[in-house]
Design a protein around this motif. Structure first.
Motif, PDB file in Angstrom:
ATOM      1  N   LEU A 138      54.106  27.415  41.101  1.00  0.00           N
ATOM      2  CA  LEU A 138      53.015  28.379  41.215  1.00  0.00           C
ATOM      3  C   LEU A 138      52.559  28.804  39.817  1.00  0.00           C
ATOM      4  O   LEU A 138      53.314  28.713  38.842  1.00  0.00           O
ATOM      5  N   PHE A 139      51.320  29.318  39.759  1.00  0.00           N
ATOM      6  CA  PHE A 139      50.744  29.718  38.485  1.00  0.00           C
ATOM      7  C   PHE A 139      50.087  31.089  38.615  1.00  0.00           C
ATOM      8  O   PHE A 139      49.667  31.494  39.707  1.00  0.00           O
ATOM      9  N   ASP A 140      50.028  31.789  37.504  1.00  0.00           N
ATOM     10  CA  ASP A 140      49.223  33.008  37.404  1.00  0.00           C
ATOM     11  C   ASP A 140      47.917  32.601  36.740  1.00  0.00           C
ATOM     12  O   ASP A 140      47.895  32.199  35.567  1.00  0.00           O
ATOM     13  N   VAL A 141      46.833  32.714  37.501  1.00  0.00           N
ATOM     14  CA  VAL A 141      45.525  32.246  37.034  1.00  0.00           C
ATOM     15  C   VAL A 141      44.610  33.452  36.849  1.00  0.00           C
ATOM     16  O   VAL A 141      44.411  34.241  37.782  1.00  0.00           O
ATOM     17  N   THR A 142      44.071  33.601  35.647  1.00  0.00           N
ATOM     18  CA  THR A 142      43.121  34.676  35.364  1.00  0.00           C
ATOM     19  C   THR A 142      41.713  34.115  35.428  1.00  0.00           C
ATOM     20  O   THR A 142      41.408  33.101  34.789  1.00  0.00           O
ATOM     21  N   VAL A 143      40.865  34.769  36.219  1.00  0.00           N
ATOM     22  CA  VAL A 143      39.478  34.324  36.357  1.00  0.00           C
ATOM     23  C   VAL A 143      38.538  35.494  36.090  1.00  0.00           C
ATOM     24  O   VAL A 143      38.848  36.646  36.392  1.00  0.00           O
ATOM     25  N   ARG A 144      37.415  35.165  35.533  1.00  0.00           N
ATOM     26  CA  ARG A 144      36.330  36.131  35.398  1.00  0.00           C
ATOM     27  C   ARG A 144      35.307  35.820  36.477  1.00  0.00           C
ATOM     28  O   ARG A 144      34.945  34.645  36.686  1.00  0.00           O
ATOM     29  N   LEU A 145      34.868  36.846  37.176  1.00  0.00           N
ATOM     30  CA  LEU A 145      33.929  36.633  38.270  1.00  0.00           C
ATOM     31  C   LEU A 145      33.038  37.852  38.442  1.00  0.00           C
ATOM     32  O   LEU A 145      33.260  38.894  37.837  1.00  0.00           O
ATOM     33  N   TRP A 146      32.042  37.693  39.303  1.00  0.00           N
ATOM     34  CA  TRP A 146      31.127  38.783  39.639  1.00  0.00           C
ATOM     35  C   TRP A 146      31.288  39.112  41.110  1.00  0.00           C
ATOM     36  O   TRP A 146      31.368  38.221  41.959  1.00  0.00           O
ATOM     37  N   CYS A 147      31.371  40.408  41.408  1.00  0.00           N
ATOM     38  CA  CYS A 147      31.449  40.855  42.806  1.00  0.00           C
ATOM     39  C   CYS A 147      30.817  42.231  42.903  1.00  0.00           C
ATOM     40  O   CYS A 147      31.179  43.141  42.153  1.00  0.00           O
TER      41      CYS A 147
END
Length: 270
Positions: A106-115
């Motif tokens: 498993l991985f810790d994934v950081t994402v930038r997004l708009w909501c």
């Protein structure tokens, strides 16, 4: 990168908006979704994530132009993996990835997004639903003024899940009872109305247009019905903001009465 983690006990999933049957990954935890940055952007950590599809491709290209996976739906899952509700998230871009302490593969994934509509304070309401603790009236009164909009948004997004075994609207002629003492502002009115019509955590609109839509049926009640508005004078003194009508202006309280009347709802003021 190859993701080998298991999906059991995952509380979130990410799915591309162009193919909802193809998941982008599952995650054990998610932070940052309800913490808006400038212009509704968010920096979200998907912890214990098993990337797939578009997310996996973006993970492999982190730091480059192709690290943007595109638009998606971020879905909250219950303990059995069923969908409780989803948020549309735009421009999902991977900014960092590392092995997760939550499990092998498993991985810790950081994402930038708009909501746009993931309001601060929503996480606690979702947790009440997931743990089946949203089971009695009045819980919304503990969230305070800043949390009532979040409460209403979660009530709307989760209604299909909470009523997945229901048979639809109450029969015409039903009497619903609304306690005017609970109305201290406009958001508390909609929280109280949703609960009166739809039970704990219920939804029956969160603005005038949404209320008008709900009165068209399909949200727990279809006119004609009776709304017994107890302690209505208390609510009348608080819903005083002026609203435009075709014949001039009126207070919000008066506008609400007109909307109910236009839909054949008998409001009994007590």
């Amino acid at each position: 990168m190859e993701a080998t983690g298991e999906r059991e006990e995952c509380r979130y999933s990410l799915t591309g908006d162009d193919d909802e049957d193809t998941p982008w990954g599952f995650a054990h935890d998610c932070t940052g979704l309800f913490t808006p940055l400038k212009d509704d952007h968010r920096l979200v950590d998907l912890r214990g994530c098993a990337p797939e599809g578009g997310l996996l491709a973006a993970v492999d290209r982190v730091g480059g132009r192709d690290a943007c996976a595109g638009n998606a739906y971020l879905t909250l899952l219950d303990a059995a993996g069923a969908t409780m509700g989803s948020y549309f998230v735009g421009g999902v871009t991977v900014t960092a990835v590392k092995p997760s302490a939550l499990g092998k593969g498993l991985f810790d994934v950081t994402v930038r997004l708009w909501c746009q509509n993931a309001f601060p304070g929503s996480a606690g309401v979702w947790e009440l639903i997931r743990t089946r603790q949203l089971n009695r009236n009045g819980l919304w009164r503990s969230v305070g003024p800043a949390g009532r909009l979040a409460w209403l948004s979660v009530a709307m997004l989760s209604r299909g899940y909470r009523h997945r075994t229901d048979n639809g609207d109450r029969a015409p002629g039903h009497v619903f009872r609304l306690d005017g003492r609970q109305v201290i502002d406009v958001d508390s009115f909609y929280c109280a109305l949703g609960e009166a019509v739809d039970g704990p955590g219920g939804y029956f609109g969160w603005n005038l247009d949404a209320l008008d839509d709900c009165l068209g049926g399909g949200w727990g009640a279809s006119p004609p019905f009776t709304l017994e508005w107890q302690h209505s004078e208390v609510a009348r003194t608080r819903l005083v903001r002026q609203r435009s009508l075709h014949q001039g202006t009126a207070t919000l309280f008066e506008v609400l009465l007109e909307i109910f009347a236009d839909h054949g709802v008998e409001v009994v003021l007590k």
